[in-house]
Design an enzyme around this catalytic site. Structure first.
Site, PDB file in Angstrom:
ATOM      1  N   ASN A 393       0.821  -1.206   0.000  1.00 33.23           N
ATOM      2  CA  ASN A 393       0.000   0.000   0.000  1.00 33.23           C
ATOM      3  C   ASN A 393       0.858   1.261   0.000  1.00 33.23           C
ATOM      4  O   ASN A 393       1.045   1.898  -1.028  1.00 33.23           O
ATOM      5  CB  ASN A 393      -0.957  -0.022   1.194  1.00 33.23           C
ATOM      6  CG  ASN A 393      -2.160   0.878   0.989  1.00 33.23           C
ATOM      7  OD1 ASN A 393      -2.046   1.979   0.459  1.00 33.23           O
ATOM      8  ND2 ASN A 393      -3.322   0.421   1.412  1.00 33.23           N
ATOM      9  N   ASP A 394       1.404   1.601   1.148  1.00 27.64           N
ATOM     10  CA  ASP A 394       2.123   2.867   1.280  1.00 27.64           C
ATOM     11  C   ASP A 394       3.343   2.949   0.368  1.00 27.64           C
ATOM     12  O   ASP A 394       3.692   4.033  -0.095  1.00 27.64           O
ATOM     13  CB  ASP A 394       2.560   3.064   2.735  1.00 27.64           C
ATOM     14  CG  ASP A 394       1.378   3.054   3.685  1.00 27.64           C
ATOM     15  OD1 ASP A 394       0.355   3.678   3.363  1.00 27.64           O
ATOM     16  OD2 ASP A 394       1.466   2.391   4.738  1.00 27.64           O
TER      17      ASP A 394
END
Length: 467
Positions: A393-394
């Site tokens: 994700n990040d």
């Protein structure tokens, strides 16, 4: 004594053990040699332990035997029973145990040599106090890191008003307590030092969010190494000094490299409370649902993969949680038999500990040459037909590159958005561990495949076979 040897023989054995540790750590720098490096380092540690037991200063072995027996049972059971998803918290906990052991040994030596022992030189006293301080911080900090990773405590930063001031005053008090303990040789001040250090370790890690856990684990690992090296000075044990110094140095270097990978300073990681003001997962998910994104079926994604020329797989913590690594390997093998060039993109801070994704994929026997670091794989994305993002994700958020207002801005990321097509496997539109919505999900070349990662990969395998 188990067997009688001279001190010279013990020193030579320590030298051999130290060389093994150095070579082992060197070989750990590459996935291709990591396994043999682990074996070499283990052999070195075994030599150090055996010849330490041959020291004439040891008079009774039953407590040592009991400790070895308990440690062996716990270690073997942990290595075999703990799932790969729980490996980061096991590493954190074992690291804390090492720091705690160093602190206890230093405390025992302080009790044995004080008060009034004529041979307690200032250097030894300083080493004992330093080991009690830093080892206790490593122990309690690692326990908090374990609790956050295990979700026994909230993963978000835990902060309160004036926290940094309190931490600063507490640390100053610890230095004062250590100075008084060294001057007076009073055991009560050593107890105060250890108790205060345990509290400081808790308060130090409380305000650090889950997204920064890889940096915290490597930092606490460095603390444990320094505590062990200091204890080695107290015990006049060369192997412990060298081994602890190596761990401390490698942990420090890894901490610096991890900070650079996130474009964040160590001070920002420790005191920035990154993610404290992030919206709740429910609120972020609701906001995400209001934006426009494209959902795709497993069959449609399989067609994209089957007829691609180049595919880059980007693993993340979601892959670890779903235990989908073996399915991913099967999918990659299937695509390669169709003539597709498959690579894996590994971000330095993907997962919950340094090297988490490498270990996970190694468990599934993914060939080492297919694993590419961020610097090597980023130039490949513009020539990639499909980037398959599984649980990351990040580390794939384009806002880190494009949005100066984003908390992630400046963090080097995997440029998956530059691929012709991006397929993201996620359970929902909820944000990652940092609590920040990912702009990647709303790009026109991105498609979302919702569901458990393992089940989604299994559907992709079946659909690719049918394509």
């Amino acid at each position: 004594m188990i067997f009688a040897v001279s001190q010279t023989t013990i020193d030579v054995a320590y030298l051999v053990a130290s060389v093994c540790l150095i070579l082992g750590i060197k070989r750990l720098s590459s996935p291709a040699t990591a396994r043999s490096g682990n074996v070499v380092a283990a052999v070195g540690m075994g030599i150090a332990v055996v010849f330490t037991l041959a020291s004439p200063e040891i008079g009774s072995y039953w407590l040592i035997a009991a400790g070895v027996a308990v440690g062996t049972v716990v270690g073997v059971a942990s290595a075999r029973l703990v799932k790969m998803t729980a490996m980061p918290q096991m590493v954190a906990l074992f690291n804390g145990v090492g720091g705690g052991a160093a602190a206890l040994i230093a405390a025992a030596e302080f009790h044995r040599l004080t008060p009034g022992a004529e041979h307690v030189v200032p250097e030894s006293m300083g080493a004992m106090l330093f080991s009690m301080l830093i080892g206790s911080i490593s122990f309690s900090g690692s326990v908090v890191a374990f609790a956050k990773l295990q979700e026994l405590l909230p993963g978000r930063p835990i902060v309160f008003a004036g926290q940094q001031v309190v931490n600063g005053l507490l640390f100053a008090g610890l230095l004062a307590a250590g100075a008084v303990a060294g001057v007076t040789e009073a055991g009560v001040w050593a107890v105060v030092l250890i108790a205060g250090s345990l509290l400081f370790g808790v308060l130090l890690v409380f305000p650090i969010g889950g997204a920064d856990m890889p940096v915290v684990i490597s930092l606490l690992n460095a603390f444990t190494g320094l505590a062990a090296a200091s204890t080695g000075f107290v015990l006049e044990n060369t192997a412990l000094i060298i081994g602890g110094t190596l761990v401390g140095a490698s942990g420090t270097l890894l901490t610096v490299l991890m900070g650079r990978a996130m474009n964040r300073s160590l001070a920002n990681v420790l005191f920035g409370a990154f993610g404290a003001a992030a919206p709740s997962a429910a609120g972020a998910a609701a906001e995400a649902e209001a934006k426009s994104y494209r959902e795709i079926t497993a069959e449609d994604a399989a067609v994209m993969l089957a007829y691609a020329s180049r595919v880059v797989i980007v693993p993340g913590y979601g892959l670890a949680v779903a235990q989908a690594q073996h399915g991913v390997r099967e999918l990659a093998d299937l695509l390669e038999r169709r003539g597709v060039d498959v690579k894996y993109a590994i971000h330095p801070v993907a997962g919950r500990m340094p090297g988490h994704m490498n270990v996970l994929l190694a468990e599934a026997n993914v060939p080492y040459p297919q694993l590419y670091d961020m610097e090597n794989i980023n130039p490949e994305f513009p020539r990639t037909d499909v980037a398959l993002v599984i649980g990351a994700n990040d580390v794939t958020n384009p806002a880190a590159r494009e949005d100066p207002e984003s908390p992630l801005y400046g963090m080097p990321i995997l440029n998956v958005d530059q691929a012709a097509n991006v397929v993201v496997l996620k359970r929902s539109m909820s944000p990652g561990f940092a609590g920040i919505d990912n702009d990647l999900f709303y790009r026109p070349n991105t498609a979302m495949l919702f569901g458990d990662a393992k089940e989604s990969v299994e559907k992709l395998i079946a659909a690719v076979k049918a394509a």
